[in-house]
Design a protein around this motif. Structure first.
Motif, short mmCIF file in Angstrom:
data_model
loop_
_atom_site.label_atom_id
_atom_site.label_comp_id
_atom_site.label_asym_id
_atom_site.label_seq_id
_atom_site.Cartn_x
_atom_site.Cartn_y
_atom_site.Cartn_z
N ILE A 1 1.91 56.94 -52.33
CA ILE A 1 3.34 55.95 -52.08
C ILE A 1 4.57 56.41 -51.49
CG2 ILE A 1 5.26 55.52 -53.83
CD1 ILE A 1 2.34 55.49 -56.32
N ALA A 2 4.92 58.10 -51.45
CA ALA A 2 5.62 58.75 -51.11
C ALA A 2 5.33 58.89 -49.64
CB ALA A 2 5.34 60.38 -51.03
N GLU A 3 3.93 58.63 -48.69
CA GLU A 3 4.14 58.59 -47.31
C GLU A 3 4.71 56.72 -47.55
OE1 GLU A 3 1.67 60.53 -45.16
OE2 GLU A 3 1.41 62.36 -46.58
N LYS A 4 4.18 55.89 -48.14
CA LYS A 4 4.47 54.29 -47.43
C LYS A 4 5.94 54.69 -47.55
CE LYS A 4 0.47 51.76 -48.88
NZ LYS A 4 0.13 52.98 -49.97
N MET A 5 7.15 55.37 -48.61
CA MET A 5 8.20 56.02 -48.02
C MET A 5 8.97 56.22 -47.34
SD MET A 5 9.94 54.03 -51.40
CE MET A 5 8.71 52.82 -51.95
N ILE A 6 8.66 57.26 -46.57
CA ILE A 6 8.45 58.05 -45.54
C ILE A 6 8.98 57.41 -44.14
CG2 ILE A 6 8.47 60.15 -44.19
CD1 ILE A 6 7.59 61.73 -46.53
N THR A 7 7.87 56.45 -44.28
CA THR A 7 6.96 55.52 -43.05
C THR A 7 8.33 54.35 -43.55
OG1 THR A 7 5.08 55.79 -43.56
CG2 THR A 7 5.28 54.03 -42.66
N LEU A 8 8.79 53.79 -44.27
CA LEU A 8 10.53 52.94 -44.33
C LEU A 8 10.93 53.52 -43.87
CD1 LEU A 8 9.79 51.00 -47.76
CD2 LEU A 8 9.71 50.07 -45.79
N ALA A 9 11.10 54.58 -44.39
CA ALA A 9 12.29 55.54 -43.74
C ALA A 9 12.63 55.93 -41.97
CB ALA A 9 12.97 56.84 -44.27
N LYS A 10 11.24 56.15 -41.23
CA LYS A 10 11.04 56.13 -40.50
C LYS A 10 11.88 54.46 -39.79
CE LYS A 10 7.98 57.88 -38.56
NZ LYS A 10 6.47 58.57 -38.24
N LYS A 11 11.63 53.61 -39.81
CA LYS A 11 11.97 52.06 -39.64
C LYS A 11 13.64 52.12 -39.42
CE LYS A 11 8.42 49.30 -40.75
NZ LYS A 11 7.56 47.94 -42.24
N ASN A 12 14.28 52.42 -40.42
CA ASN A 12 15.47 52.70 -40.50
C ASN A 12 16.92 51.85 -40.40
OD1 ASN A 12 18.13 54.37 -41.14
ND2 ASN A 12 18.20 54.69 -39.00
N ASP A 13 15.88 50.46 -40.68
CA ASP A 13 16.59 49.43 -41.54
C ASP A 13 16.95 48.83 -41.84
OD1 ASP A 13 14.51 48.63 -41.95
OD2 ASP A 13 14.14 47.20 -40.26
N LEU A 14 17.97 47.72 -42.48
CA LEU A 14 18.32 47.02 -43.71
C LEU A 14 17.50 46.57 -45.05
CD1 LEU A 14 20.92 47.03 -45.42
CD2 LEU A 14 21.15 44.91 -44.79
N ALA A 15 15.94 45.85 -44.28
CA ALA A 15 15.40 45.08 -44.65
C ALA A 15 14.41 46.54 -45.73
CB ALA A 15 14.29 44.05 -43.84
N ALA A 16 13.97 47.82 -44.70
CA ALA A 16 13.34 48.26 -45.44
C ALA A 16 14.23 49.87 -46.47
CB ALA A 16 12.73 49.35 -44.01
N TYR A 17 15.66 49.59 -46.18
CA TYR A 17 16.22 50.08 -46.86
C TYR A 17 16.37 49.92 -48.18
CZ TYR A 17 20.10 52.45 -49.15
OH TYR A 17 20.94 53.45 -50.19
#
Length: 113
Positions: free
Chosen positions: A44-60
């Motif tokens: 789950i933490a890995e998925k959150m960090i992957t989202l953070a790497k996208k760095n767009d509003l939808a991911a946030y």
């Protein structure tokens, strides 16, 4: 199909516990827990960090819908995400610590690499 551990809880309690543990892990960098819980929190933490790497509003917003603290989401997108920008996965590490004194449950430390 990968089946998740039940961890002795109902589904809503389990989801709440994993959300809280993921939030604390991203907030402090490492947490001490049982080995089974650590192995559930890691992906789950890995998925959150992957989202953070996208760095767009939808991911946030997606990360914010899972994490329980807004300042942790900010930290995730402004500090943790850029830190792992050049790394492809493997952001967490689970280290075994041995049995707990009271009930001999296997303890572990889960930390951000």
């Amino acid at each position: 199909m990968a089946k998740n551990r039940k961890l002795g809880r109902t589904s809503d309690q389990r989801r709440a516990m994993l959300r809280a543990m993921t939030t604390y892990l991203l907030e402090s960098g490492q947490i001490k827990t049982t080995y089974a819980r650590a192995k559930e929190v890691a992906p789950i933490a890995e998925k959150m960090i992957t989202l953070a790497k996208k760095n767009d509003l939808a991911a946030y917003r997606q990360a914010l819908s899972y994490l329980t603290k807004e300042d942790v989401a900010n930290k995730l997108f402004h500090e943790i995400g850029p830190k792992y920008a050049d790394r492809n996965g493997g952001y967490t590490r689970v280290l075994k610590m041995g049995p707990r004194r009271g009930d001999a449950a296997e303890l572990a430390i889960i930390q951000l690499v």
